[in-house]
Design a protein around this motif. Structure first.
Motif, PDB file in Angstrom:
ATOM      1  N   VAL A  69       0.862  -1.173   0.000  1.00 55.62           N
ATOM      2  CA  VAL A  69       0.000   0.000   0.000  1.00 55.62           C
ATOM      3  C   VAL A  69       0.902   1.228   0.000  1.00 55.62           C
ATOM      4  N   ALA A  70       0.736   2.056  -1.014  1.00 56.13           N
ATOM      5  CA  ALA A  70       1.540   3.276  -1.139  1.00 56.13           C
ATOM      6  C   ALA A  70       0.605   4.481  -1.104  1.00 56.13           C
ATOM      7  N   LYS A  71       1.072   5.545  -0.445  1.00 54.24           N
ATOM      8  CA  LYS A  71       0.261   6.757  -0.339  1.00 54.24           C
ATOM      9  C   LYS A  71       1.120   7.969  -0.626  1.00 54.24           C
ATOM     10  N   GLY A  72       0.509   9.008  -1.199  1.00 59.89           N
ATOM     11  CA  GLY A  72       1.291  10.203  -1.457  1.00 59.89           C
ATOM     12  C   GLY A  72       0.523  11.296  -2.146  1.00 59.89           C
ATOM     13  N   GLN A  73       1.291  12.270  -2.661  1.00 55.21           N
ATOM     14  CA  GLN A  73       0.766  13.496  -3.243  1.00 55.21           C
ATOM     15  C   GLN A  73       1.435  13.774  -4.582  1.00 55.21           C
ATOM     16  N   ALA A  74       0.813  14.649  -5.346  1.00 58.29           N
ATOM     17  CA  ALA A  74       1.454  15.196  -6.532  1.00 58.29           C
ATOM     18  C   ALA A  74       2.297  16.390  -6.088  1.00 58.29           C
ATOM     19  N   ASN A  75       3.457  16.569  -6.723  1.00 63.44           N
ATOM     20  CA  ASN A  75       4.309  17.705  -6.375  1.00 63.44           C
ATOM     21  C   ASN A  75       4.079  18.860  -7.351  1.00 63.44           C
ATOM     22  N   ASP A  76       4.826  19.940  -7.193  1.00 59.40           N
ATOM     23  CA  ASP A  76       4.675  21.132  -8.030  1.00 59.40           C
ATOM     24  C   ASP A  76       5.014  20.882  -9.493  1.00 59.40           C
ATOM     25  N   LYS A  77       5.790  19.836  -9.779  1.00 60.40           N
ATOM     26  CA  LYS A  77       6.162  19.492 -11.154  1.00 60.40           C
ATOM     27  C   LYS A  77       5.122  18.591 -11.819  1.00 60.40           C
ATOM     28  N   GLY A  78       4.056  18.231 -11.074  1.00 65.43           N
ATOM     29  CA  GLY A  78       3.040  17.348 -11.624  1.00 65.43           C
ATOM     30  C   GLY A  78       3.382  15.874 -11.501  1.00 65.43           C
ATOM     31  N   GLU A  79       4.461  15.555 -10.785  1.00 61.80           N
ATOM     32  CA  GLU A  79       4.826  14.159 -10.554  1.00 61.80           C
ATOM     33  C   GLU A  79       4.012  13.629  -9.380  1.00 61.80           C
ATOM     34  N   THR A  99       7.853   5.739  -5.021  1.00 58.20           N
ATOM     35  CA  THR A  99       7.509   5.622  -6.427  1.00 58.20           C
ATOM     36  C   THR A  99       7.269   7.012  -6.976  1.00 58.20           C
ATOM     37  N   VAL A 100       7.853   7.288  -8.140  1.00 61.15           N
ATOM     38  CA  VAL A 100       7.684   8.576  -8.808  1.00 61.15           C
ATOM     39  C   VAL A 100       7.064   8.315 -10.172  1.00 61.15           C
ATOM     40  N   MET A 101       5.912   8.929 -10.423  1.00 65.67           N
ATOM     41  CA  MET A 101       5.266   8.823 -11.731  1.00 65.67           C
ATOM     42  C   MET A 101       5.345  10.183 -12.405  1.00 65.67           C
ATOM     43  N   ARG A 102       5.900  10.178 -13.623  1.00 66.57           N
ATOM     44  CA  ARG A 102       6.133  11.413 -14.370  1.00 66.57           C
ATOM     45  C   ARG A 102       5.511  11.262 -15.755  1.00 66.57           C
ATOM     46  N   TRP A 103       4.537  12.104 -16.063  1.00 69.19           N
ATOM     47  CA  TRP A 103       3.865  12.030 -17.350  1.00 69.19           C
ATOM     48  C   TRP A 103       4.741  12.692 -18.401  1.00 69.19           C
ATOM     49  N   THR A 104       4.945  11.973 -19.523  1.00 66.55           N
ATOM     50  CA  THR A 104       5.830  12.445 -20.587  1.00 66.55           C
ATOM     51  C   THR A 104       5.052  12.814 -21.847  1.00 66.55           C
ATOM     52  N   GLY A 105       3.745  12.641 -21.839  1.00 67.96           N
ATOM     53  CA  GLY A 105       2.894  12.980 -22.980  1.00 67.96           C
ATOM     54  C   GLY A 105       1.482  12.508 -22.719  1.00 67.96           C
ATOM     55  N   ASP A 106       0.594  12.762 -23.659  1.00 69.90           N
ATOM     56  CA  ASP A 106      -0.804  12.352 -23.494  1.00 69.90           C
ATOM     57  C   ASP A 106      -0.950  10.832 -23.442  1.00 69.90           C
ATOM     58  N   ASP A 107      -0.029  10.117 -24.058  1.00 70.67           N
ATOM     59  CA  ASP A 107      -0.131   8.662 -24.149  1.00 70.67           C
ATOM     60  C   ASP A 107       1.037   7.940 -23.490  1.00 70.67           C
ATOM     61  N   SER A 108       1.749   8.607 -22.588  1.00 68.19           N
ATOM     62  CA  SER A 108       2.920   7.951 -21.999  1.00 68.19           C
ATOM     63  C   SER A 108       3.286   8.555 -20.652  1.00 68.19           C
ATOM     64  N   TYR A 109       3.872   7.701 -19.813  1.00 73.22           N
ATOM     65  CA  TYR A 109       4.459   8.173 -18.568  1.00 73.22           C
ATOM     66  C   TYR A 109       5.542   7.206 -18.126  1.00 73.22           C
ATOM     67  N   VAL A 110       6.372   7.660 -17.202  1.00 71.14           N
ATOM     68  CA  VAL A 110       7.470   6.865 -16.660  1.00 71.14           C
ATOM     69  C   VAL A 110       7.223   6.688 -15.168  1.00 71.14           C
ATOM     70  N   MET A 111       7.409   5.467 -14.688  1.00 66.54           N
ATOM     71  CA  MET A 111       7.315   5.188 -13.258  1.00 66.54           C
ATOM     72  C   MET A 111       8.678   4.692 -12.779  1.00 66.54           C
ATOM     73  N   GLU A 112       9.221   5.356 -11.773  1.00 63.29           N
ATOM     74  CA  GLU A 112      10.481   4.938 -11.159  1.00 63.29           C
ATOM     75  C   GLU A 112      10.203   4.511  -9.728  1.00 63.29           C
ATOM     76  N   MET A 113      10.862   3.441  -9.301  1.00 64.04           N
ATOM     77  CA  MET A 113      10.767   3.004  -7.906  1.00 64.04           C
ATOM     78  C   MET A 113      12.160   3.033  -7.303  1.00 64.04           C
ATOM     79  N   TRP A 114      12.246   3.585  -6.093  1.00 63.55           N
ATOM     80  CA  TRP A 114      13.518   3.783  -5.404  1.00 63.55           C
ATOM     81  C   TRP A 114      13.466   3.180  -4.025  1.00 63.55           C
ATOM     82  N   TRP A 115      14.581   2.597  -3.587  1.00 61.15           N
ATOM     83  CA  TRP A 115      14.738   2.237  -2.178  1.00 61.15           C
ATOM     84  C   TRP A 115      15.061   3.521  -1.419  1.00 61.15           C
TER      85      TRP A 115
END
Length: 135
Positions: A69-79, A99-115
């Protein structure tokens, strides 16, 4: 997926299907793929809780009984930044992760997971997934 810090990432070509559920209040993603030669399936349900003013994501897989279970917010950059305690399959222990989700376009995004270390800072990237809508 990085098996350990400093190693080259392992590449995968998994698939997911994303759809709105429960009158559009939640988003469900079903995953199917192979990891180290073994088939696997996973499911993620993501929601924005209007009362708590936060996003919540629940992750389950068919090759284990853990629930993340992960919880969080969007930041000022929209991530979207989600924090959780995640199972480290290499050490079979639970560790903080981000986990960081960053939208790269209308049809794409990148998800990064970090320890995350004891100091609350990201220590090493464990996963990066590039999502692209297939029409």
């Amino acid at each position: 997926y990085w098996m350990a810090p400093g190693q080259e990432p392992m590449g995968f070509d998994d698939r997911s299907v994303t759809k709105p559920i429960m009158n559009g209040w939640h988003v469900e993603m079903d995953f199917i793929g192979n990891m180290m030669g073994q088939p696997w399936r996973g499911r993620s349900t993501r929601s924005y809780d209007q009362v708590r003013k936060q996003y919540t994501n629940v992750w389950i897989v068919d090759n284990g009984s853990t629930v993340t279970v992960a919880k969080g917010q969007a930041n000022d950059k929209g991530e979207l930044i989600l924090k959780s305690d995640d199972l480290n399959f290499m050490t079979m222990s639970v560790q903080p992760s981000e986990t960081v989700m960053r939208w790269t376009g209308d049809d794409s995004y990148v998800m990064e997971m970090w320890w995350v270390g004891e100091d609350g800072k990201r220590t090493s990237k464990m996963m990066e997934i590039v999502y692209t809508r297939k029409e």
